[in-house]
Enzyme design. Sequence first.
Site, PDB file in Angstrom:
ATOM      1  N   GLU A  44      -4.906  -2.706 -23.091  1.00  0.00           N
ATOM      2  CA  GLU A  44      -4.123  -2.559 -24.322  1.00  0.00           C
ATOM      3  C   GLU A  44      -2.621  -2.429 -24.035  1.00  0.00           C
ATOM      4  O   GLU A  44      -2.103  -1.312 -23.916  1.00  0.00           O
ATOM      5  CB  GLU A  44      -4.603  -1.335 -25.117  1.00  0.00           C
ATOM      6  CG  GLU A  44      -3.876  -1.193 -26.459  1.00  0.00           C
ATOM      7  CD  GLU A  44      -4.229   0.067 -27.228  1.00  0.00           C
ATOM      8  OE1 GLU A  44      -4.804   1.010 -26.644  1.00  0.00           O
ATOM      9  OE2 GLU A  44      -3.915   0.115 -28.421  1.00  0.00           O
ATOM     10  N   ARG A  65      -2.831  14.363 -36.725  1.00  0.00           N
ATOM     11  CA  ARG A  65      -3.662  13.820 -37.821  1.00  0.00           C
ATOM     12  C   ARG A  65      -4.227  14.962 -38.679  1.00  0.00           C
ATOM     13  O   ARG A  65      -4.238  14.883 -39.908  1.00  0.00           O
ATOM     14  CB  ARG A  65      -4.830  13.008 -37.259  1.00  0.00           C
ATOM     15  CG  ARG A  65      -4.440  11.858 -36.367  1.00  0.00           C
ATOM     16  CD  ARG A  65      -4.233  10.548 -37.116  1.00  0.00           C
ATOM     17  NE  ARG A  65      -4.115   9.451 -36.172  1.00  0.00           N
ATOM     18  CZ  ARG A  65      -2.977   9.106 -35.550  1.00  0.00           C
ATOM     19  NH1 ARG A  65      -1.856   9.763 -35.794  1.00  0.00           N
ATOM     20  NH2 ARG A  65      -2.975   8.096 -34.686  1.00  0.00           N
ATOM     21  N   SER A 116      -4.027  -1.346 -34.867  1.00  0.00           N
ATOM     22  CA  SER A 116      -3.333  -1.410 -36.165  1.00  0.00           C
ATOM     23  C   SER A 116      -1.894  -0.908 -36.065  1.00  0.00           C
ATOM     24  O   SER A 116      -1.051  -1.320 -36.874  1.00  0.00           O
ATOM     25  CB  SER A 116      -4.109  -0.669 -37.254  1.00  0.00           C
ATOM     26  OG  SER A 116      -4.329   0.683 -36.943  1.00  0.00           O
ATOM     27  N   LYS A 160      -6.806  -5.895 -25.910  1.00  0.00           N
ATOM     28  CA  LYS A 160      -6.512  -5.202 -27.175  1.00  0.00           C
ATOM     29  C   LYS A 160      -5.007  -5.287 -27.362  1.00  0.00           C
ATOM     30  O   LYS A 160      -4.246  -4.689 -26.598  1.00  0.00           O
ATOM     31  CB  LYS A 160      -6.985  -3.753 -27.102  1.00  0.00           C
ATOM     32  CG  LYS A 160      -6.542  -2.924 -28.308  1.00  0.00           C
ATOM     33  CD  LYS A 160      -7.380  -1.680 -28.462  1.00  0.00           C
ATOM     34  CE  LYS A 160      -6.851  -0.807 -29.579  1.00  0.00           C
ATOM     35  NZ  LYS A 160      -7.800   0.226 -29.985  1.00  0.00           N
TER      36      LYS A 160
END
Length: 340
Positions: A177, A33, A261, A219
């Site tokens: 998740e 990132r 997302s 999630k």
Amino acid sequence: MDQQLLSRTAAAMVAKGRGVLAADESAGTCETRFKSINTPCTEENRRAYRGLLFTTPNVERFISGVILFDETTRQKTDDGVLFPDYLARKGILPGIKVDTGAKNLALCPGEKVTEGLDGLRERLAGYFKAGCRFAKWRAVITIGAGIPSHTCLYANAHALARYAALCQEASIVPMIEPEVLLDGDHTIERCEEVTEATLRATYAAMAAHNVSFEHLILKTSMVVSGKANARQAGVEEVAERTVRVLKRTVPAAQPGIVFLSGGQSDVSATAHLNAMAAMKGLPWPLTFSYSRALQNPALNAWKGQAANACAAQKAFHHRAHMNGLAAEGKWKPELEKAAA
Ligand code: 13P
């Protein structure tokens, strides 16, 4: 196992108009990132960046909890307050990522299994003392030729169930998740089939391990077309297919569902959530737990410069606000333009 605390935590995570910020990127993911904004991935830069997100004025209106990475639980704000304490004082629940990453699954080419069970009971006790009230574990399911295999679904479901049981024992809400990746050229029909199989395996394993459905948060990824598929399904289709799978697989006893997302654009992730949350008669509240779709505009505004902190906070506040509205089915595309 403090059932009252677990119930209070889970309800607060999915409270009306609020959702969870995933800020638990590993040092490796942070590196990627930060590279995109030409910023060195030092411990101090990670602290400064996360600090600016957490200290965004009034963001607690839309953010109910933050998933932290281990390092972040020991870092402090510019004023010297430990991040978990700072968040708790602001009315935001501190959470923690407890898995140690997805590794290649032996004898199953192209598939992963998530590790991190060794020593987890002791780590959870430490995180509880540090103020963490929920914990995330991410399993990764890849769609491809002949995969996912039953072995992969079973191995990941088993690990999720064992981690969830340990969390509940420690009075920490598990945020399970199982992520079906959107990478690939598969159809949305295939994604729906794999998501259903993944959730069925996950809930069967949790039942086998005595995990309490009243005290956990799912999630999940949404049911979407593979990134490289020529037919990209529209918002309504994604919403309908996702909710159909969730209704088939997730017990109504569960306090709530949050979405990741997964590489969707910021506005798509908001639009999809909005379409689902607007549906009537769902058995559980739905909200967001985004990393990229909440952070990307803030990261790009920050560019590693302290002078850009205010602009980055404004961008983060805007995405949190939009997703807070979407969690109530009250978002409209025009609201994006108003802020631009
Ligand atoms: P994304 O929203 O970027 O998919 O991240 C969510 C997350 O927590 C992945 O584990």
